[in-house]
Scaffold this motif. Structure first.
Motif, PDB file in Angstrom:
ATOM      1  N   GLU A  49      11.073   3.031  12.117  1.00  0.00           N
ATOM      2  CA  GLU A  49      10.207   3.037  10.943  1.00  0.00           C
ATOM      3  C   GLU A  49      10.697   2.025   9.927  1.00  0.00           C
ATOM      4  OE1 GLU A  49       9.880   6.922   9.211  1.00  0.00           O
ATOM      5  OE2 GLU A  49       8.557   7.647  10.807  1.00  0.00           O
ATOM      6  N   PHE A  50       9.735   1.500   9.197  1.00  0.00           N
ATOM      7  CA  PHE A  50       9.980   0.653   8.044  1.00  0.00           C
ATOM      8  C   PHE A  50       9.358   1.367   6.866  1.00  0.00           C
ATOM      9  CE2 PHE A  50       8.385  -2.331   4.919  1.00  0.00           C
ATOM     10  CZ  PHE A  50       9.457  -3.183   4.708  1.00  0.00           C
ATOM     11  N   THR A 101       0.816  -1.219   0.000  1.00  0.00           N
ATOM     12  CA  THR A 101       0.000   0.000   0.000  1.00  0.00           C
ATOM     13  C   THR A 101       0.850   1.270   0.000  1.00  0.00           C
ATOM     14  OG1 THR A 101      -0.177  -0.079   2.418  1.00  0.00           O
ATOM     15  CG2 THR A 101      -1.942  -1.138   1.157  1.00  0.00           C
ATOM     16  N   GLY A 102       2.181   1.109  -0.001  1.00  0.00           N
ATOM     17  CA  GLY A 102       3.073   2.261  -0.020  1.00  0.00           C
ATOM     18  C   GLY A 102       3.087   3.033   1.290  1.00  0.00           C
ATOM     19  N   LYS A 103       2.739   2.368   2.381  1.00  0.00           N
ATOM     20  CA  LYS A 103       2.691   3.030   3.687  1.00  0.00           C
ATOM     21  C   LYS A 103       3.981   2.773   4.459  1.00  0.00           C
ATOM     22  CE  LYS A 103      -2.316   2.666   4.227  1.00  0.00           C
ATOM     23  NZ  LYS A 103      -3.401   2.195   5.113  1.00  0.00           N
ATOM     24  N   THR A 104       4.297   3.690   5.357  1.00  0.00           N
ATOM     25  CA  THR A 104       5.384   3.506   6.307  1.00  0.00           C
ATOM     26  C   THR A 104       4.818   2.781   7.523  1.00  0.00           C
ATOM     27  OG1 THR A 104       6.463   5.528   5.583  1.00  0.00           O
ATOM     28  CG2 THR A 104       7.046   4.725   7.772  1.00  0.00           C
ATOM     29  N   ALA A 105       5.570   1.866   8.095  1.00  0.00           N
ATOM     30  CA  ALA A 105       5.189   1.231   9.363  1.00  0.00           C
ATOM     31  C   ALA A 105       6.068   1.816  10.451  1.00  0.00           C
ATOM     32  CB  ALA A 105       5.366  -0.281   9.284  1.00  0.00           C
ATOM     33  N   SER A 106       5.471   2.136  11.587  1.00  0.00           N
ATOM     34  CA  SER A 106       6.248   2.746  12.663  1.00  0.00           C
ATOM     35  C   SER A 106       5.905   2.096  13.993  1.00  0.00           C
ATOM     36  CB  SER A 106       5.985   4.252  12.725  1.00  0.00           C
ATOM     37  OG  SER A 106       4.607   4.497  12.958  1.00  0.00           O
ATOM     38  N   LYS A 149      14.259   0.959  25.168  1.00  0.00           N
ATOM     39  CA  LYS A 149      15.668   0.618  24.946  1.00  0.00           C
ATOM     40  C   LYS A 149      16.069  -0.646  25.696  1.00  0.00           C
ATOM     41  CE  LYS A 149      17.089   5.344  23.966  1.00  0.00           C
ATOM     42  NZ  LYS A 149      17.882   6.504  24.382  1.00  0.00           N
ATOM     43  N   THR A 150      15.326  -0.991  26.751  1.00  0.00           N
ATOM     44  CA  THR A 150      15.630  -2.193  27.533  1.00  0.00           C
ATOM     45  C   THR A 150      14.986  -3.450  26.951  1.00  0.00           C
ATOM     46  OG1 THR A 150      13.726  -1.744  28.960  1.00  0.00           O
ATOM     47  CG2 THR A 150      15.863  -0.891  29.676  1.00  0.00           C
ATOM     48  N   ASN A 151      14.191  -3.301  25.877  1.00  0.00           N
ATOM     49  CA  ASN A 151      13.452  -4.429  25.315  1.00  0.00           C
ATOM     50  C   ASN A 151      14.243  -5.043  24.157  1.00  0.00           C
ATOM     51  OD1 ASN A 151      11.598  -6.143  24.053  1.00  0.00           O
ATOM     52  ND2 ASN A 151       9.869  -4.805  24.528  1.00  0.00           N
ATOM     53  N   LYS A 152      14.566  -6.324  24.295  1.00  0.00           N
ATOM     54  CA  LYS A 152      15.366  -6.984  23.252  1.00  0.00           C
ATOM     55  C   LYS A 152      14.596  -7.172  21.944  1.00  0.00           C
ATOM     56  CE  LYS A 152      14.295 -11.641  24.727  1.00  0.00           C
ATOM     57  NZ  LYS A 152      14.416 -12.557  25.774  1.00  0.00           N
ATOM     58  N   ALA A 153      13.285  -6.900  21.929  1.00  0.00           N
ATOM     59  CA  ALA A 153      12.506  -6.995  20.687  1.00  0.00           C
ATOM     60  C   ALA A 153      13.038  -6.041  19.619  1.00  0.00           C
ATOM     61  CB  ALA A 153      11.033  -6.713  20.959  1.00  0.00           C
ATOM     62  N   GLN A 154      13.783  -5.010  20.041  1.00  0.00           N
ATOM     63  CA  GLN A 154      14.332  -4.068  19.063  1.00  0.00           C
ATOM     64  C   GLN A 154      15.221  -4.780  18.040  1.00  0.00           C
ATOM     65  OE1 GLN A 154      17.754  -1.566  20.720  1.00  0.00           O
ATOM     66  NE2 GLN A 154      16.703  -2.213  22.583  1.00  0.00           N
ATOM     67  N   HIS A 155      15.848  -5.893  18.437  1.00  0.00           N
ATOM     68  CA  HIS A 155      16.693  -6.639  17.502  1.00  0.00           C
ATOM     69  C   HIS A 155      15.848  -7.300  16.419  1.00  0.00           C
ATOM     70  CE1 HIS A 155      19.946  -5.733  20.190  1.00  0.00           C
ATOM     71  NE2 HIS A 155      19.342  -6.357  21.190  1.00  0.00           N
ATOM     72  N   LEU A 156      14.681  -7.805  16.803  1.00  0.00           N
ATOM     73  CA  LEU A 156      13.748  -8.371  15.831  1.00  0.00           C
ATOM     74  C   LEU A 156      13.319  -7.293  14.845  1.00  0.00           C
ATOM     75  CD1 LEU A 156      11.654 -10.416  14.705  1.00  0.00           C
ATOM     76  CD2 LEU A 156      10.120  -9.680  16.542  1.00  0.00           C
ATOM     77  N   TYR A 157      12.968  -6.125  15.347  1.00  0.00           N
ATOM     78  CA  TYR A 157      12.516  -5.049  14.473  1.00  0.00           C
ATOM     79  C   TYR A 157      13.615  -4.647  13.490  1.00  0.00           C
ATOM     80  CZ  TYR A 157       9.093  -4.736  18.288  1.00  0.00           C
ATOM     81  OH  TYR A 157       8.156  -5.016  19.238  1.00  0.00           O
ATOM     82  N   SER A 158      14.836  -4.547  13.969  1.00  0.00           N
ATOM     83  CA  SER A 158      15.959  -4.201  13.087  1.00  0.00           C
ATOM     84  C   SER A 158      16.148  -5.277  12.022  1.00  0.00           C
ATOM     85  CB  SER A 158      17.247  -4.037  13.891  1.00  0.00           C
ATOM     86  OG  SER A 158      17.156  -2.925  14.737  1.00  0.00           O
TER      87      SER A 158
END
Length: 146
Positions: free
Chosen positions: A142-143, A106-111, A116-125
């Motif tokens: 953002e993606f 759909t040409g949308k950005t995902a945000s 910072k303490t949540n290791k889920a940030q590695h999944l997002y990256s």
């Protein structure tokens, strides 16, 4: 093999489940970040944009929460929580990959934002989210579809 994940709009009847889920999934990160972890604050986070909350089911068993806001040019992932007993099985990746596929189509950005303490940030990256900002406690990611 398609994972039998289904989504059902959250209702007031789900509040106790969501309180328990949030306590298990988020309170440790909030505590580590020196943010409030009391029941009232936790309940406020659950009720924030509650109309956009969906219970995630795996084989008809509730396993998490997806709170998502789909706007004209953006898909904002407000909250994604998977029960700790179901983490590490790739379910978060499946859910996010579906959202990112929709964003790309759909040409949308995902945000989203992540403590910072949540290791889920590695999944997002790993899935292609990039850090676009930060504050004392969180990264804003953002993606963008190519």
């Amino acid at each position: 093999m398609k994972t039998p994940l289904t989504y059902q709009k959250a209702t007031e009847n789900d509040i106790d489940y969501l309180l328990d889920l949030r306590t298990k999934t988020m309170v440790p990160h909030y505590a580590e970040s020196h943010l409030p972890t009391d029941r009232e604050t936790t309940l406020q986070r659950i009720l924030y944009q509650f109309d956009k909350a969906y219970i995630i089911f795996l084989d008809n068993q509730p396993i998490g929460l997806l709170k998502i806001d789909k706007a004209e040019s953006n898909i904002d992932i407000l909250q994604l929580q998977i029960d700790p007993s179901q983490q590490g099985k790739g379910l978060g990746s499946i859910i996010l990959t579906d959202i990112l596929k929709e964003a790309s189509e759909t040409g949308k950005t995902a945000s989203l934002s992540v403590l910072k303490t949540n290791k889920a940030q590695h999944l997002y990256s790993r899935l292609g989210f990039k850090i676009v900002g930060e504050d004392e406690h969180s990264y804003f990611m953002e993606f963008s579809p190519v």
